[in-house]
Motif scaffolding. Structure first.
Motif, PDB file in Angstrom:
ATOM      1  N   LEU A   4       0.259  15.942   9.462  1.00  0.00           N
ATOM      2  CA  LEU A   4       1.105  14.796   9.119  1.00  0.00           C
ATOM      3  C   LEU A   4       1.376  13.912  10.332  1.00  0.00           C
ATOM      4  O   LEU A   4       1.533  12.695  10.195  1.00  0.00           O
TER       5      LEU A   4
ATOM      6  N   GLY B 122       0.116  10.946   8.647  1.00  0.00           N
ATOM      7  CA  GLY B 122       1.282  10.525   7.881  1.00  0.00           C
ATOM      8  C   GLY B 122       1.369   9.014   7.706  1.00  0.00           C
ATOM      9  O   GLY B 122       1.685   8.515   6.618  1.00  0.00           O
ATOM     10  N   HIS B 123       1.098   8.270   8.777  1.00  0.00           N
ATOM     11  CA  HIS B 123       1.178   6.812   8.687  1.00  0.00           C
ATOM     12  C   HIS B 123       0.165   6.277   7.676  1.00  0.00           C
ATOM     13  O   HIS B 123       0.473   5.369   6.887  1.00  0.00           O
TER      14      HIS B 123
ATOM     15  N   ARG C  89       1.460   6.895   4.145  1.00  0.00           N
ATOM     16  CA  ARG C  89       2.576   6.012   3.799  1.00  0.00           C
ATOM     17  C   ARG C  89       2.144   4.557   3.678  1.00  0.00           C
ATOM     18  O   ARG C  89       2.839   3.753   3.043  1.00  0.00           O
ATOM     19  N   SER C  90       0.991   4.201   4.260  1.00  0.00           N
ATOM     20  CA  SER C  90       0.562   2.804   4.266  1.00  0.00           C
ATOM     21  C   SER C  90       0.235   2.297   2.867  1.00  0.00           C
ATOM     22  O   SER C  90       0.309   1.091   2.609  1.00  0.00           O
TER      23      SER C  90
ATOM     24  N   ALA D  26       1.564   3.950  -0.252  1.00  0.00           N
ATOM     25  CA  ALA D  26       2.295   5.065  -0.849  1.00  0.00           C
ATOM     26  C   ALA D  26       2.067   5.192  -2.352  1.00  0.00           C
ATOM     27  O   ALA D  26       2.003   6.301  -2.884  1.00  0.00           O
TER      28      ALA D  26
ATOM     29  N   LEU E  41       1.051  12.609  -1.149  1.00  0.00           N
ATOM     30  CA  LEU E  41       2.376  12.621  -0.530  1.00  0.00           C
ATOM     31  C   LEU E  41       3.249  13.734  -1.103  1.00  0.00           C
ATOM     32  O   LEU E  41       3.874  14.493  -0.354  1.00  0.00           O
TER      33      LEU E  41
ATOM     34  N   GLU F  98       3.933  17.426   0.769  1.00  0.00           N
ATOM     35  CA  GLU F  98       5.336  17.703   1.068  1.00  0.00           C
ATOM     36  C   GLU F  98       5.759  19.042   0.469  1.00  0.00           C
ATOM     37  O   GLU F  98       6.499  19.815   1.093  1.00  0.00           O
TER      38      GLU F  98
ATOM     39  N   GLY G 198       7.805   9.288   1.776  1.00  0.00           N
ATOM     40  CA  GLY G 198       7.064   8.139   2.288  1.00  0.00           C
ATOM     41  C   GLY G 198       7.439   6.843   1.599  1.00  0.00           C
ATOM     42  O   GLY G 198       6.600   5.943   1.473  1.00  0.00           O
TER      43      GLY G 198
END
Length: 295
Positions: free
Chosen positions: A16, A20-21, A24-25, A27, A34, A38, A217
């Motif tokens: 992550l 992770g970025h 989330r970019s 989402a 995601l 998690e 995210g």
């Protein structure tokens, strides 16, 4: 494309930190990775009993372009891949000796990986899930809202929530969740970490239910939405979905999504009326090993 472009790890935190970025970019599109990752992160102690999950990121010119994750129970999740990328990943996983039970991804990606997996492993594949993905634009509550109100559920509602989730699973043929519920393993089911909301009549009688994931995210997925058969057609599903969507926004979600059955025009029209916009389609393929190749 070279297999070495894929970087694999069993360390979810390290994964992550690197990917992770990227997740989330986008989402909304990445909503399943995601939430699934998690859940693997928070339940890592329990998952270790079945083996460790595997995470991979595809890098090019120093940037993450795609990811995959393979759970201990054999669920392979992918972000969108080209046909070439899917083939390279299939060859890489086959070479490492992995045997996913099924793959779930954006429609074209799932199909491309399924074909590549059959080529590299001789595994027959069968489509078992297809769905539309919708993202909430501007929430528009139903013009003719039924009498009553939404209410977040509490401990006293657990039996009803469990019963309605099981009925939902029977309706959609979700046997694994039925088995977990019947075995008393509610927390291990995909519903165990959801937030539930009822739509109640003015007399306080629950008539419909919507659930949502926690914010991850910036994203919340509304799932499932269920109304008992004898109460359908009265606007309850639209009302409770709108309330669950409003609650997700209040909780800080910037991307609110849901999946729908492409063969159910009623539900698709309902969600569009309250502001959901079609984003893309997803699919799932189940693999059979040692069986004759399809076709």
């Amino acid at each position: 494309m070279h297999p070495d472009d894929w970087h694999l790890t069993q360390d979810v935190d390290a994964f992550l930190a690197q990917a992770g970025h990227f997740l989330r970019s986008r989402a909304a599109l990445h909503n399943m990775p995601l939430t699934d990752i998690e859940k693997l992160r928070t339940n890592r102690a329990a998952e270790s009993d079945n083996g460790a999950a595997i995470f991979g990121r595809l890098e090019s010119q120093g940037e993450v372009r795609a990811i995959f994750y393979l759970t201990p129970l054999g669920r392979l999740g992918l972000t969108p891949l080209s046909v070439e990328q899917a083939d390279t990943l299939a060859a890489h996983l086959a070479g490492l000796g992995h045997s996913p039970a099924h793959v779930i991804a954006e429609h074209d990606t799932a199909g491309a990986f399924s074909e590549a997996w059959q080529k590299h492993m001789g595994a027959a594949s069968a489509l078992f899930w297809k769905t539309h993905l919708y993202r909430l634009g501007t929430l528009t509550p139903p013009q003719r809202c039924p009498e009553g109100q939404g209410r977040l559920t509490g401990r006293k509602d657990r039996a009803q929530v469990v019963r309605w989730c099981r009925e939902f699973c029977v309706d959609v043929g979700e046997q694994r969740s039925i088995d977990l519920i019947d075995a008393g393993s509610w927390d291990d089911s995909r519903f165990g970490d959801r937030h539930f909301m009822f739509w109640e009549t003015p007399e306080g009688v629950p008539v419909s239910m919507a659930a949502s994931t926690a914010v991850v995210g910036g994203m919340v997925r509304v799932d499932p939405v269920y109304t008992p058969a004898h109460l359908r057609g009265r606007g309850y599903a639209g009302a409770v979905t709108a309330e669950a969507s409003r609650a997700a926004h209040a909780a800080g979600a910037t991307d609110i999504v849901l999946f729908t059955d492409p063969d159910n025009p009623t539900s698709n029209a309902l969600y569009q009326r309250i502001g959901y916009v079609h984003l893309t389609d997803f699919a799932g393929y189940r693999f059979s090993y040692g069986a004759p190749e399809a076709g």
